[in-house]
Write a protein that holds these residues in place. Structure first.
Motif, PDB file in Angstrom:
ATOM      1  N   VAL A   1     -40.820  -2.628 -22.380  1.00 48.48           N
ATOM      2  CA  VAL A   1     -40.567  -3.755 -21.487  1.00 48.48           C
ATOM      3  C   VAL A   1     -41.470  -3.594 -20.273  1.00 48.48           C
ATOM      4  O   VAL A   1     -41.502  -2.529 -19.640  1.00 48.48           O
ATOM      5  CB  VAL A   1     -39.087  -3.811 -21.060  1.00 48.48           C
ATOM      6  N   ARG A   2     -42.224  -4.635 -19.970  1.00 48.21           N
ATOM      7  CA  ARG A   2     -43.154  -4.584 -18.838  1.00 48.21           C
ATOM      8  C   ARG A   2     -42.409  -4.613 -17.506  1.00 48.21           C
ATOM      9  O   ARG A   2     -41.297  -5.109 -17.415  1.00 48.21           O
ATOM     10  CB  ARG A   2     -44.123  -5.766 -18.892  1.00 48.21           C
ATOM     11  N   GLN A   3     -43.067  -4.092 -16.490  1.00 48.05           N
ATOM     12  CA  GLN A   3     -42.538  -4.198 -15.138  1.00 48.05           C
ATOM     13  C   GLN A   3     -42.679  -5.633 -14.644  1.00 48.05           C
ATOM     14  O   GLN A   3     -43.673  -6.310 -14.934  1.00 48.05           O
ATOM     15  CB  GLN A   3     -43.284  -3.251 -14.194  1.00 48.05           C
ATOM     16  N   LEU A   4     -41.714  -6.093 -13.893  1.00 44.78           N
ATOM     17  CA  LEU A   4     -41.803  -7.412 -13.283  1.00 44.78           C
ATOM     18  C   LEU A   4     -42.905  -7.426 -12.222  1.00 44.78           C
ATOM     19  O   LEU A   4     -43.121  -6.428 -11.525  1.00 44.78           O
ATOM     20  CB  LEU A   4     -40.466  -7.786 -12.649  1.00 44.78           C
ATOM     21  N   ASP A   5     -43.582  -8.567 -12.102  1.00 47.41           N
ATOM     22  CA  ASP A   5     -44.643  -8.692 -11.109  1.00 47.41           C
ATOM     23  C   ASP A   5     -44.361  -9.904 -10.217  1.00 47.41           C
ATOM     24  O   ASP A   5     -43.232 -10.397 -10.174  1.00 47.41           O
ATOM     25  CB  ASP A   5     -46.017  -8.796 -11.791  1.00 47.41           C
ATOM     26  N   MET A   6     -45.381 -10.392  -9.532  1.00 54.12           N
ATOM     27  CA  MET A   6     -45.211 -11.510  -8.600  1.00 54.12           C
ATOM     28  C   MET A   6     -45.868 -12.780  -9.127  1.00 54.12           C
ATOM     29  O   MET A   6     -46.154 -13.690  -8.362  1.00 54.12           O
ATOM     30  CB  MET A   6     -45.823 -11.149  -7.245  1.00 54.12           C
ATOM     31  N   ARG A   7     -46.086 -12.888 -10.431  1.00 56.95           N
ATOM     32  CA  ARG A   7     -46.927 -13.942 -10.964  1.00 56.95           C
ATOM     33  C   ARG A   7     -46.202 -15.211 -11.357  1.00 56.95           C
ATOM     34  O   ARG A   7     -46.829 -16.152 -11.833  1.00 56.95           O
ATOM     35  CB  ARG A   7     -47.707 -13.425 -12.180  1.00 56.95           C
ATOM     36  N   SER A   8     -44.892 -15.289 -11.217  1.00 60.30           N
ATOM     37  CA  SER A   8     -44.214 -16.520 -11.620  1.00 60.30           C
ATOM     38  C   SER A   8     -42.941 -16.709 -10.798  1.00 60.30           C
ATOM     39  O   SER A   8     -42.621 -15.904  -9.923  1.00 60.30           O
ATOM     40  CB  SER A   8     -43.891 -16.498 -13.115  1.00 60.30           C
TER      41      SER A   8
ATOM     42  N   PRO B   1     -43.086  -4.874  -7.077  1.00 64.55           N
ATOM     43  CA  PRO B   1     -44.438  -4.384  -7.383  1.00 64.55           C
ATOM     44  C   PRO B   1     -45.067  -3.707  -6.177  1.00 64.55           C
ATOM     45  O   PRO B   1     -44.796  -4.058  -5.037  1.00 64.55           O
ATOM     46  CB  PRO B   1     -45.198  -5.667  -7.752  1.00 64.55           C
ATOM     47  N   SER B   2     -45.926  -2.746  -6.451  1.00 64.68           N
ATOM     48  CA  SER B   2     -46.629  -2.031  -5.398  1.00 64.68           C
ATOM     49  C   SER B   2     -47.560  -2.973  -4.640  1.00 64.68           C
ATOM     50  O   SER B   2     -48.050  -3.965  -5.180  1.00 64.68           O
ATOM     51  CB  SER B   2     -47.434  -0.876  -6.009  1.00 64.68           C
TER      52      SER B   2
ATOM     53  N   SER C   1     -46.989 -10.924 -30.952  1.00 65.71           N
ATOM     54  CA  SER C   1     -45.694 -10.282 -30.726  1.00 65.71           C
ATOM     55  C   SER C   1     -45.073 -10.789 -29.435  1.00 65.71           C
ATOM     56  O   SER C   1     -45.770 -11.290 -28.540  1.00 65.71           O
ATOM     57  CB  SER C   1     -45.864  -8.764 -30.628  1.00 65.71           C
ATOM     58  N   LEU C   2     -43.775 -10.621 -29.344  1.00 65.46           N
ATOM     59  CA  LEU C   2     -43.068 -10.869 -28.105  1.00 65.46           C
ATOM     60  C   LEU C   2     -43.489  -9.830 -27.071  1.00 65.46           C
ATOM     61  O   LEU C   2     -43.765  -8.674 -27.402  1.00 65.46           O
ATOM     62  CB  LEU C   2     -41.562 -10.771 -28.341  1.00 65.46           C
ATOM     63  N   SER C   3     -43.570 -10.242 -25.827  1.00 64.30           N
ATOM     64  CA  SER C   3     -43.791  -9.329 -24.716  1.00 64.30           C
ATOM     65  C   SER C   3     -42.843  -9.735 -23.604  1.00 64.30           C
ATOM     66  O   SER C   3     -42.705 -10.920 -23.300  1.00 64.30           O
ATOM     67  CB  SER C   3     -45.239  -9.399 -24.236  1.00 64.30           C
ATOM     68  N   VAL C   4     -42.175  -8.756 -23.005  1.00 61.39           N
ATOM     69  CA  VAL C   4     -41.086  -9.046 -22.074  1.00 61.39           C
ATOM     70  C   VAL C   4     -41.258  -8.265 -20.783  1.00 61.39           C
ATOM     71  O   VAL C   4     -41.606  -7.081 -20.801  1.00 61.39           O
ATOM     72  CB  VAL C   4     -39.715  -8.694 -22.710  1.00 61.39           C
ATOM     73  N   ALA C   5     -41.003  -8.928 -19.664  1.00 61.86           N
ATOM     74  CA  ALA C   5     -40.856  -8.264 -18.370  1.00 61.86           C
ATOM     75  C   ALA C   5     -39.441  -8.536 -17.889  1.00 61.86           C
ATOM     76  O   ALA C   5     -38.989  -9.688 -17.924  1.00 61.86           O
ATOM     77  CB  ALA C   5     -41.864  -8.790 -17.361  1.00 61.86           C
ATOM     78  N   ALA C   6     -38.722  -7.500 -17.454  1.00 60.61           N
ATOM     79  CA  ALA C   6     -37.310  -7.716 -17.127  1.00 60.61           C
ATOM     80  C   ALA C   6     -36.742  -6.584 -16.296  1.00 60.61           C
ATOM     81  O   ALA C   6     -37.268  -5.467 -16.264  1.00 60.61           O
ATOM     82  CB  ALA C   6     -36.486  -7.846 -18.411  1.00 60.61           C
ATOM     83  N   SER C   7     -35.645  -6.910 -15.636  1.00 59.32           N
ATOM     84  CA  SER C   7     -34.819  -5.886 -14.990  1.00 59.32           C
ATOM     85  C   SER C   7     -34.176  -5.022 -16.064  1.00 59.32           C
ATOM     86  O   SER C   7     -33.806  -5.521 -17.133  1.00 59.32           O
ATOM     87  CB  SER C   7     -33.729  -6.558 -14.147  1.00 59.32           C
TER      88      SER C   7
END
Length: 587
Positions: free
Chosen positions: A342-349, A527-528, A242-248
């Motif tokens: 929708v996932r929370q944005l992180d610092m991974r990219s 992110p925390s 499936s699609l997985s999305v992180a976004a504002s």
């Protein structure tokens, strides 16, 4: 502690769990015991550590290396196969049971090695790393907009990789190049977007996001008044579920619409579109009591919005919907009680500095195996595919296990293309402010549930935050209502609306950043900095509550932390109130 070196190895429990009983690559996607995983030890999203906050140009002032908190001992990744040879010979007390590495070997914690009749064991480490400055390159291309050339939709991908990097990020580079080719062909055929599209190929992403971070820092003042959104193309396919999305939140509406336009690449499934499969795989079911709401005539007699719209449980029909009302479309969309998570944005990219530092709405999409993030729907990490950052991240993995016909790569690229076209070519920037209002309310509810009484006992009035969020919600509805009434023949009126939409994400920036990281300036989405004790909460408050939970017996830390919480709470309230004013009627 007197350590001479640090050796890092991939634990089989994470990268090839023995409980699964699967053979490693090339029989599966799981990590062989001889694989060595490489990562940048410095990973704080700040780019070049010698020029924090400023571009690392040839003429930039650089902090002396001795002033940086760089490792003072060698740090070397090794394979589990080699690590086991060391672990099995350690002396000292037994390792905790929770540290079991999935092998049949129990080991001790040291110090020193056991004397099993052999001569004393000495471990020698020889490394060839050199600490030098290197020039890295970003490659930038653009399509000039026909109406608003000074408004930028930015598309980015990092082209560097550890070893072969087929998944991370040659696949993302392929999608990025295909997008640039398609939009270039459209340009040749006579089409030109309303706004400019900038294509950015980042260098040195794997070294602390240097490419995108330094570009942001170099162009910050220009991007502040011109950047609409950032669309990331990195690990575009890691599975075929499936699609997985992180976004504002500002980009939710566009993402949902785009994913509805692309057919499900797995034709044998019942789901017809990418959106449908996403909804089935990662549904977010929301309680109606936690939804944003507006009362009839909340402002004046001219403000008459049917509050029953917030009880609607149906898919939005497009933009605008059949009634012709953009507001009603946005309200129905925000009020969906079941929609894809929708996932929370992180610092991974590469997207990290865009939203944390510059306040530019960002998104990252990946096709994943559903089980990869089922247990933690807020994160896609390296363990989503155990071969990432090893020599085994090859074309063979994609061709044999993930996407042999590349139909999932095609689907993700099509979704990205629809998103870019929508943002770059719509009359109005397609941002639904009510999605942001709902996210703010969700964060408030988490805070209220877990901390209401303790906040009140320490002199913090949580109702002030509730009031600010209600003010933002009301301002958002009125904004979209006025948007419906705008004179489409007045280009300046359209420009004014779009400018307010473009700048709204920036209003959530605070120049002092989070209490624990001043470089993370977005106080809602950053992110925390700590291991979060709760699911979703305002990150600055989350950090402080995490510290309180671990320092219950230290009165000095407790007193100081509450001072920080009081100060940051007031900043959050003030920031949300300012955001409400930013989308209010222009005087």
């Amino acid at each position: 502690m007197g350590a001479a070196a640090l050796l890092l190895y991939p634990d089989p429990e994470h990268y090839n769990p023995p409980s699964l009983g699967l053979k490693p690559f090339p029989s599966s996607q799981y990590m062989p015991s001889d694989a060595i995983r490489h990562d940048s030890l410095i990973w704080n999203g700040l780019g070049d550590p010698q020029t924090p906050g400023y571009a690392a140009t040839s003429y930039a002032h650089r902090l002396p290396l001795q002033s940086l908190h760089l490792p003072s001992i060698p740090v070397q990744p090794i394979s589990f196969e080699n690590a086991l040879q060391i672990l099995s010979r350690l002396d000292g007390s037994k390792a905790p049971k929770a540290w079991n590495n999935g092998s049949n070997t129990t080991y001790n914690l040291g110090p020193g090695f056991r004397n099993d009749g052999n001569s004393n064991i000495t471990l020698h480490l020889k490394i060839s790393n050199q600490l030098v400055n290197k020039t890295i390159y970003n490659v930038i291309g653009s399509i000039r907009g026909r109406v608003e050339p000074d408004r930028y939709v930015i598309v980015g991908n990092h082209r560097d990789a550890w070893f072969n990097g087929a998944i991370d990020s040659a696949a993302g580079t392929a999608a990025f190049l295909e997008l640039s080719r398609v939009f270039g062909d459209l340009l040749t055929d006579g089409w030109r977007p309303r706004r400019s599209i900038i294509f950015c190929s980042w260098g040195a992403e794997e070294f602390n996001l240097i490419g995108s971070t330094e570009w942001i820092e170099e162009n910050m003042k220009i991007l502040h008044g011109r950047a609409i959104a950032y669309i990331n193309s990195d690990i575009v396919v890691i599975g075929n579920g499936s699609l997985s999305v992180a976004a504002s939140p500002l980009l939710y509406h566009t993402i949902f619409n785009a994913s509805k336009e692309v057919p499900n690449p797995n034709e044998e499934e019942g789901a017809k579109t990418v959106y449908d499969k996403w909804l089935i795989s990662y549904p977010l079911m929301r309680n109606s009591s936690g939804m944003i709401s507006v009362k009839r005539n909340a402002f004046d007699s001219s403000f008459d919005v049917d509050n029953d719209l917030f009880n609607a449980n149906q898919h939005f029909a497009g933009e605008p919907n059949e009634s012709g009302s953009l507001l009603q479309t946005y309200m129905e969309s925000a009020a969906l009680q079941t929609r894809p998570k929708v996932r929370q944005l992180d610092m991974r990219s590469s997207y990290a500095p865009f939203f944390t530092v510059a306040g530019i709405p960002a998104l990252d999409i990946t096709y994943t195996n559903v089980n990869d993030i089922k247990s933690d729907a807020n994160q896609i990490n390296s363990m989503s595919n155990p071969l990432l950052h090893t020599k085994y991240d090859t074309f063979e993995v994609i061709d044999k296990f993930i996407d042999p016909q590349f139909k999932y790569h095609k689907a993700v690229t099509q979704v990205l293309g629809e998103i870019i076209r929508d943002i770059a070519d719509s009359l109005f920037i397609p941002f639904n402010l009510l999605d942001y209002a709902q996210v703010l309310k969700d964060l408030y509810i988490t805070l209220h549930i877990h901390t209401e009484s303790i906040l009140a006992n320490n002199g913090i009035k949580i109702e002030l935050l509730d009031s600010a969020i209600k003010n933002f919600t009301s301002a958002a509805i009125r904004f979209h209502l006025n948007q419906d009434k705008i004179d489409f023949t007045d280009p300046m009126a359209i420009r004014r609306v779009n400018d307010q939409l473009m700048l709204i994400e920036r209003t959530f920036l605070d120049p002092n950043g989070l209490p624990r990281n001043m470089m993370k300036r977005h106080i809602i989405l950053s992110p925390s900095e700590t291991d979060p004790p709760y699911d979703e909460m305002f990150p600055g408050l989350m950090d402080e509550f995490s510290i309180l939970l671990h320092q219950t017996g230290n009165s000095n830390v407790k007193s100081w932390t509450w001072d920080v919480i009081r100060a940051h709470f007031s900043i959050i309230v003030s920031t949300i109130q300012s955001a409400a004013q930013a989308i209010s009627d222009v005087i």
